[in-house]
Design an enzyme around this catalytic site. Structure first.
Site, mmCIF file in Angstrom:
data_model
loop_
_atom_site.group_PDB
_atom_site.id
_atom_site.type_symbol
_atom_site.label_atom_id
_atom_site.label_comp_id
_atom_site.label_asym_id
_atom_site.label_seq_id
_atom_site.Cartn_x
_atom_site.Cartn_y
_atom_site.Cartn_z
ATOM 1 N N GLU A 85 -17.949 -2.782 4.402
ATOM 2 C CA GLU A 85 -16.664 -3.378 4.037
ATOM 3 C C GLU A 85 -16.673 -4.871 4.339
ATOM 4 O O GLU A 85 -17.088 -5.285 5.419
ATOM 5 C CB GLU A 85 -15.568 -2.674 4.852
ATOM 6 C CG GLU A 85 -14.197 -2.753 4.259
ATOM 7 C CD GLU A 85 -13.928 -1.704 3.172
ATOM 8 O OE1 GLU A 85 -14.890 -1.052 2.689
ATOM 9 O OE2 GLU A 85 -12.757 -1.559 2.797
ATOM 10 N N LEU A 95 -12.767 8.005 -1.038
ATOM 11 C CA LEU A 95 -12.603 9.058 -0.032
ATOM 12 C C LEU A 95 -11.306 9.808 -0.315
ATOM 13 O O LEU A 95 -10.322 9.208 -0.745
ATOM 14 C CB LEU A 95 -12.517 8.453 1.375
ATOM 15 C CG LEU A 95 -13.798 7.867 1.963
ATOM 16 C CD1 LEU A 95 -13.484 7.094 3.240
ATOM 17 C CD2 LEU A 95 -14.812 8.979 2.245
ATOM 18 N N LYS A 113 -5.578 8.952 7.133
ATOM 19 C CA LYS A 113 -4.817 7.724 6.916
ATOM 20 C C LYS A 113 -3.791 7.496 8.020
ATOM 21 O O LYS A 113 -3.145 8.424 8.493
ATOM 22 C CB LYS A 113 -4.084 7.803 5.570
ATOM 23 C CG LYS A 113 -5.019 7.772 4.369
ATOM 24 C CD LYS A 113 -5.520 6.389 4.069
ATOM 25 C CE LYS A 113 -4.542 5.659 3.163
ATOM 26 N NZ LYS A 113 -5.107 4.426 2.632
ATOM 27 N N LYS A 157 -11.417 3.082 9.536
ATOM 28 C CA LYS A 157 -11.439 2.783 8.100
ATOM 29 C C LYS A 157 -10.985 1.338 7.952
ATOM 30 O O LYS A 157 -9.810 1.010 8.135
ATOM 31 C CB LYS A 157 -10.516 3.724 7.338
ATOM 32 C CG LYS A 157 -10.569 3.527 5.835
ATOM 33 C CD LYS A 157 -9.839 4.629 5.111
ATOM 34 C CE LYS A 157 -10.058 4.603 3.616
ATOM 35 N NZ LYS A 157 -9.551 3.398 2.969
ATOM 36 N N ASP A 191 0.815 -1.219 0.000
ATOM 37 C CA ASP A 191 0.000 0.000 0.000
ATOM 38 C C ASP A 191 0.846 1.266 0.000
ATOM 39 O O ASP A 191 0.523 2.250 -0.654
ATOM 40 C CB ASP A 191 -0.885 0.037 1.247
ATOM 41 C CG ASP A 191 -2.031 -0.940 1.136
ATOM 42 O OD1 ASP A 191 -2.052 -1.692 0.138
ATOM 43 O OD2 ASP A 191 -2.888 -0.949 2.031
ATOM 44 N N GLU A 244 -15.208 6.882 12.677
ATOM 45 C CA GLU A 244 -15.180 5.422 12.748
ATOM 46 C C GLU A 244 -13.930 4.884 12.059
ATOM 47 O O GLU A 244 -13.290 5.594 11.286
ATOM 48 C CB GLU A 244 -16.444 4.832 12.101
ATOM 49 C CG GLU A 244 -16.696 5.295 10.704
ATOM 50 C CD GLU A 244 -18.130 4.993 10.223
ATOM 51 O OE1 GLU A 244 -18.312 4.825 9.019
ATOM 52 O OE2 GLU A 244 -19.039 4.946 11.071
ATOM 53 N N ARG A 255 -17.853 -2.590 -5.559
ATOM 54 C CA ARG A 255 -17.885 -1.167 -5.891
ATOM 55 C C ARG A 255 -17.618 -0.930 -7.385
ATOM 56 O O ARG A 255 -18.168 -0.026 -7.995
ATOM 57 C CB ARG A 255 -16.844 -0.408 -5.050
ATOM 58 C CG ARG A 255 -16.917 1.073 -5.282
ATOM 59 C CD ARG A 255 -16.045 1.824 -4.320
ATOM 60 N NE ARG A 255 -14.617 1.550 -4.538
ATOM 61 C CZ ARG A 255 -13.644 2.282 -4.036
ATOM 62 N NH1 ARG A 255 -13.924 3.311 -3.274
ATOM 63 N NH2 ARG A 255 -12.391 1.983 -4.273
ATOM 64 N N TYR A 272 2.328 1.899 -3.395
ATOM 65 C CA TYR A 272 1.274 2.340 -4.309
ATOM 66 C C TYR A 272 0.900 3.803 -4.041
ATOM 67 O O TYR A 272 0.806 4.613 -4.967
ATOM 68 C CB TYR A 272 0.040 1.439 -4.168
ATOM 69 C CG TYR A 272 -1.117 1.896 -5.035
ATOM 70 C CD1 TYR A 272 -1.092 1.705 -6.414
ATOM 71 C CD2 TYR A 272 -2.223 2.542 -4.476
ATOM 72 C CE1 TYR A 272 -2.140 2.142 -7.214
ATOM 73 C CE2 TYR A 272 -3.268 2.981 -5.275
ATOM 74 C CZ TYR A 272 -3.221 2.775 -6.640
ATOM 75 O OH TYR A 272 -4.248 3.223 -7.432
ATOM 76 N N ASP A 273 0.729 4.138 -2.769
ATOM 77 C CA ASP A 273 0.383 5.519 -2.404
ATOM 78 C C ASP A 273 1.446 6.499 -2.897
ATOM 79 O O ASP A 273 1.137 7.557 -3.423
ATOM 80 C CB ASP A 273 0.255 5.661 -0.878
ATOM 81 C CG ASP A 273 -1.121 5.245 -0.396
ATOM 82 O OD1 ASP A 273 -1.980 4.988 -1.260
ATOM 83 O OD2 ASP A 273 -1.321 5.167 0.827
HETATM 84 S S1 IVH Z 1 -17.548 5.734 3.787
HETATM 85 C C1 IVH Z 1 -19.153 8.044 0.399
HETATM 86 N N1 IVH Z 1 -16.688 4.510 5.923
HETATM 87 O O1 IVH Z 1 -12.770 3.181 2.194
HETATM 88 C C2 IVH Z 1 -18.455 7.448 1.556
HETATM 89 N N2 IVH Z 1 -15.712 3.951 3.839
HETATM 90 O O2 IVH Z 1 -11.258 4.921 0.366
HETATM 91 C C3 IVH Z 1 -17.554 6.369 1.180
HETATM 92 N N3 IVH Z 1 -13.993 2.214 3.972
HETATM 93 O O3 IVH Z 1 -14.754 2.713 -0.658
HETATM 94 C C4 IVH Z 1 -17.345 5.316 2.114
HETATM 95 N N4 IVH Z 1 -14.115 1.899 6.138
HETATM 96 O O4 IVH Z 1 -14.331 0.703 0.896
HETATM 97 C C5 IVH Z 1 -16.570 4.637 4.594
HETATM 98 N N5 IVH Z 1 -16.019 3.485 7.889
HETATM 99 C C6 IVH Z 1 -15.915 3.618 6.573
HETATM 100 C C7 IVH Z 1 -15.006 2.856 5.814
HETATM 101 C C8 IVH Z 1 -14.926 3.063 4.446
HETATM 102 C C9 IVH Z 1 -13.526 1.523 5.023
HETATM 103 C C10 IVH Z 1 -13.510 2.060 2.593
HETATM 104 C C11 IVH Z 1 -14.595 1.889 1.576
HETATM 105 C C12 IVH Z 1 -14.423 3.043 0.641
HETATM 106 C C13 IVH Z 1 -12.974 3.341 0.817
HETATM 107 C C14 IVH Z 1 -12.622 4.746 0.391
#
Ligand code: IVH
Length: 706
Positions: free
Chosen positions: A173, A86, A323, A118, A38, A116, A139, A41-42
């Site tokens: 997720e 995001l 992040k 990620k 990761d 919350e 997705r 890649y970033d």
């Molecule tokens: S919100 C429109 N909440 O992160 C809002 N995403 O980089 C989009 N993800 O596609 C998602 N934990 O796969 C949200 N608590 C969380 C998340 C989360 C993991 C992932 C998700 C999203 C990606 C974006």
């Protein structure tokens, strides 16, 4: 890969970087076979973005920047509402700047935030019709995804039927917990498949796989709930007005899993400082979580704020990912070392090409045991995914199979003990030298003399080596037979150090049974288990007379451990006898032996009259009776000089149970200065907290007894 560094110098390098990034994200979001970790890649995508900012007229149409999933994947099932990505921030400053720009857009501060974890898995949309799970969609490119409904029934937390007959889409997720990942790789390699590199790849590969001969479970966490085209209009409108935090409560009520079931539940905060506190709290708990997180998602909680902020084509403006640093990287397995421990266990250790993870350079990682190496199909020279978070010992997650060159070699297991050449007992998962504790006597003795065991000052590693090399000590009991003349005959041993050492050895004879047990190094029992055993049995004779069934009465000892403790005590019998003859104490002060049944006695059948130990313990149990106590941070005041082990001994003397991790069962956390994740967890779980001074007052009567 041509561009791993941070700077792209020309258009040719830029084009190559775009190609590399698209390939990498196709693997990442698609089949789950990462070609870059990761972090790499970033860095690549950031370099691409930086070059594009300087040369906006030369941006290639295929560039991954600004696209959901880097534009690398497509699907054929249209999403009702786009599934966006995001935007990221990497520091408190960047986060604060983001909140300020959002406030400008809204014309006021964000009313309330939701915070919350990620989750590090894959986004999925689960469609429920009248409460029944009918379709699962990935997705994809954000507007359309792939139908993966075949996975229905294999995902914990995503029920086939909701508690209410509603028509809704749940988004969230899919991931594998660490345990699910290990299980998945075990099953996969047993079926002749190649192991997945990490839990995320395993979840991605498993979700897309059809018609496998086996199924492996995954876990779902919801982070979104929205109406579908045929949702009842009144209900659709209501959902649209719900705050994110209320939607999550609703998901729980429907029977869907959310982070509320974890140690890092979603929460709300009214201020930026409140959010940053919570971000720090979640980050601190990351190493102890049973699943991977790669950041914290902060959202405007209210529907009205979200609407007013709106969304871009790639990401909403009302949410951001804070992040966290990557905790895994790909490196190479250079060699495997086989080290013999103090009890004779021969443990493999991975020697790695040094790699920096989360701020430290990692050169070694645990490999557990030979069976584990076989299960993971590890080979010498393998590219491996290495995981390290917080203070937890680094571990090799798996080989990164698609990066193998073909030059990898099998790992050769030792045929005899690498230390003393004796045969190896391979009957258990963990291999052991048949010479047992005598194989690495220096390690066994140094441990026994250590501060938390017999606490023999002046008997450090070097001194132990001298004694063993001179042939003066062949087992632990020999220490107590050492004479003044023998010690004076050793190099660098003057009169004062000799007398001090003899006094320290003599004093060690009075250590409580718990410490003697621990010093013996009974396999499968550490410091706290030794204390529990000693308190339960009160004397070594009682313990040695006990059968496995009785030993199981001690908390934390199950059906597997009890017989192995019995076997260990039998192996140690000659040494224990020798120690007793040397005058070493074999009783635990303050403990009463348990009531015994006829035939299960220390003195061959003549059961002595003993009181009901458990009742006695409860009645006179001390101020911490029935409490589970965790000590964390630096102790001060009356407790300042106590080691963590001595603190735990104190807890137990005062009738409590000491533990090193905070859970729902914890009743008290003693938090000194510098307490981090454990205090945070206690606060989250609502566990009572005490300062060292408050705690010292509580156990004042027991303070000197140690
Ligand atoms: S919100 C429109 N909440 O992160 C809002 N995403 O980089 C989009 N993800 O596609 C998602 N934990 O796969 C949200 N608590 C969380 C998340 C989360 C993991 C992932 C998700 C999203 C990606 C974006």
């Amino acid at each position: 890969m041509t561009t791993r560094g941070a700077v792209i110098v020309d258009a040719v390098a830029y084009a190559q970087a775009v190609e590399d990034a698209v390939k990498a994200s196709a693997a990442y979001y698609g089949a789950g076979t990462s070609v870059l970790d990761d972090d790499a890649y970033d860095r690549l995508v950031r370099a691409v973005a930086a070059w594009e900012a300087e040369h906006p007229e030369q941006v290639l149409a295929g560039s991954p920047t600004g696209k959901v999933a880097g534009g690398a994947v497509q699907g054929d099932v249209p999403h009702t509402v786009a599934m966006l990505s995001l935007d990221n921030v990497f520091s408190a400053e960047e986060f604060t700047a983001w909140t300020a720009s959002l406030a400008r857009r809204l014309g006021h501060d964000v009313t309330r935030y939701s915070v919350e974890p990620k989750l590090d898995g894959l986004a999925i949309a689960a469609r429920y019709t009248h409460g029944r799970l009918t379709r699962l969609i990935t997705r994809g490119d954000g507007t359309a995804g792939e139908d993966v409904s075949h996975a229905i029934g294999t995902i914990d937390g995503l029920p086939g039927e909701l508690a209410e007959p509603v028509t809704v889409e749940v988004r969230g997720e899919v991931l594998m917990t660490t345990a699910q990942f290990e299980h998945a790789n075990e099953v996969r390699t047993a079926h002749g498949g190649a192991p997945f590199a990490n839990p995320r790849n395993a979840a991605a590969g498993t979700l897309r796989a059809r018609e496998r001969a086996y199924t492996v479970p995954m876990t779902f966490f919801a982070y979104g709930l929205l109406p579908l085209a045929d949702t009842d209009p009144a209900q659709a409108e209501e959902l649209g007005e719900c705050a994110h935090s209320d939607l999550m409560k609703r998901a729980v009520a429907y029977g869907v899993n959310t982070t509320a079931s974890t140690a890092v539940p979603g929460s709300t905060a009214d201020t930026v400082e409140g959010v940053l506190d919570r971000v720090a709290g979640i980050a601190a708990l990351r190493p102890s979580l049973p699943f991977g997180i790669d950041g914290i998602v902060v959202k405007a909680d209210l529907a009205a704020d979200q609407r007013a902020a709106g969304s871009g084509s790639r990401a909403p403006r009302w949410a951001i990912a804070f992040k966290l640093r990557a905790v895994e990287k790909i490196t190479r397995l250079l060699a495997v070392e086989w080290n013999v421990g103090r009890t004779g266990i021969i443990a493999p250790r991975a020697v790695l090409e040094p790699v920096e993870i989360d701020g430290s350079t990692i050169t070694y990682a645990t490999l557990h045991n030979p069976a584990d190496i076989t299960r993971r199909d590890l080979r010498l020279g393998d590219p491996v995914m290495v995981h390290r978070a917080g203070d937890v010992i680094p571990r090799v997650e798996a080989p990164v199979v698609h990066l193998r060159t073909g030059e990898e070699q099998p790992i050769v297991f030792p045929e005899s003990c690498p230390r003393c050449g004796s045969a190896i007992d391979t009957s258990e998962q963990r291999w052991r030298c048949t010479n047992g504790r005598n194989c690495h006597l220096v390690a066994a003795l140094s441990y026994a003399a250590g501060r938390d065991q017999l606490d023999i000052e002046g008997l450090g590693h070097t001194r132990v080596v001298q004694l063993v090399d001179a042939g003066l000590v062949k087992d632990l009991a020999d220490l107590f037979a050492l004479t003044r003349d023998q010690l004076l005959g050793l190099e660098r041993m003057g009169e004062t150090s000799t007398d001090n050492l003899l006094a320290a050895i003599a004093a060690a004879k009075a250590q409580p049974l718990s410490r003697v047990l621990c010093a013996l190094g009974v396999r499968g029992t550490g410091r706290s288990m030794s204390r529990r055993i000693a308190r339960y049995f009160a004397t070594m004779d009682e313990l040695r007379a006990a059968e496995a069934e009785t030993i199981q009465q001690v908390e934390g000892i199950g059906t597997e451990k009890a017989p192995s403790i019995v076997a260990e005590l039998a192996e140690l019998a000659p040494l224990i006898d020798k120690l007793a003859v040397a005058g070493v104490n074999m009783t635990e002060p303050g403990a009463t032996p348990p009531a015994r049944t006829a035939g299960d006695t220390a003195d061959g059948g003549q059961a002595t009259e003993v009181t009901e130990a458990t009742e006695v313990m409860d009645a006179t149990g001390g101020p911490l009776a029935g409490m589970a106590v965790v000590v964390t941070g630096a102790m001060t005041g009356a407790l300042e000089k106590l080691s963590r082990n001595q603190m735990n001994e104190l807890v137990e003397r005062a009738g409590g149970r000491s533990s090193s991790s905070v859970s729902k069962k914890t009743t008290l956390v003693v938090a000194g200065e510098g307490a981090g994740s454990k205090r945070a967890k206690a606060e989250t779980l609502g566990v009572r907290l005490a300062t060292p001074d408050e705690f010292a007052a509580l156990v004042a009567d027991y303070l000197d007894a140690g």
